[in-house]
Motif scaffolding. Sequence first.
Motif, PDB file in Angstrom:
ATOM      1  N   UNK A   4       0.849  -1.180   0.000  1.00 11.01           N
ATOM      2  CA  UNK A   4       0.000   0.000   0.000  1.00 11.01           C
ATOM      3  C   UNK A   4       0.887   1.234   0.000  1.00 11.01           C
ATOM      4  N   UNK A   5       0.298   2.392  -0.194  1.00 12.50           N
ATOM      5  CA  UNK A   5       1.062   3.634  -0.260  1.00 12.50           C
ATOM      6  C   UNK A   5       1.810   3.898   1.039  1.00 12.50           C
ATOM      7  N   UNK A  21       4.975   7.527  -2.477  1.00 18.02           N
ATOM      8  CA  UNK A  21       5.814   6.857  -3.460  1.00 18.02           C
ATOM      9  C   UNK A  21       5.989   7.722  -4.707  1.00 18.02           C
ATOM     10  N   UNK A  22       7.096   7.524  -5.402  1.00 17.74           N
ATOM     11  CA  UNK A  22       7.345   8.225  -6.660  1.00 17.74           C
ATOM     12  C   UNK A  22       6.391   7.683  -7.724  1.00 17.74           C
ATOM     13  N   UNK A  23       5.870   8.578  -8.549  1.00 20.06           N
ATOM     14  CA  UNK A  23       4.942   8.209  -9.616  1.00 20.06           C
ATOM     15  C   UNK A  23       5.053   9.261 -10.722  1.00 20.06           C
ATOM     16  N   UNK A  24       4.309   9.100 -11.803  1.00 19.56           N
ATOM     17  CA  UNK A  24       4.358  10.113 -12.865  1.00 19.56           C
ATOM     18  C   UNK A  24       3.955  11.515 -12.393  1.00 19.56           C
ATOM     19  N   UNK A  25       3.161  11.624 -11.335  1.00 17.47           N
ATOM     20  CA  UNK A  25       2.743  12.940 -10.842  1.00 17.47           C
ATOM     21  C   UNK A  25       3.398  13.309  -9.509  1.00 17.47           C
ATOM     22  N   UNK A  40       7.281  16.109  -4.177  1.00 17.09           N
ATOM     23  CA  UNK A  40       6.785  17.226  -4.992  1.00 17.09           C
ATOM     24  C   UNK A  40       5.693  16.681  -5.906  1.00 17.09           C
ATOM     25  N   UNK A  41       4.471  17.151  -5.708  1.00 20.59           N
ATOM     26  CA  UNK A  41       3.328  16.682  -6.489  1.00 20.59           C
ATOM     27  C   UNK A  41       3.039  17.614  -7.652  1.00 20.59           C
TER      28      UNK A  41
END
Length: 62
Positions: A4-5, A21-25, A40-41
């Motif tokens: 989970x996150x 977690x790191x993601x595309x956004x 950073x979102x």
Amino acid sequence: MAASQEDYYLALCARPVQFEKASPVNCVFFDEANKQVFAVRSGGATGVVVKGLEDRNPISFR
């Protein structure tokens, strides 16, 4: 087992720092000099969260 996150953390001491977690956004950076994790979102447009090893409360800003 699916993670989970809340399962993502960087353990540098006995009290781990939990972060998104790191993601595309969401980009995650570690400032080694200050021992802080930055999440950073959306390139900062929807917010920045800063958590450190000594900080009890994260710093959030837009």
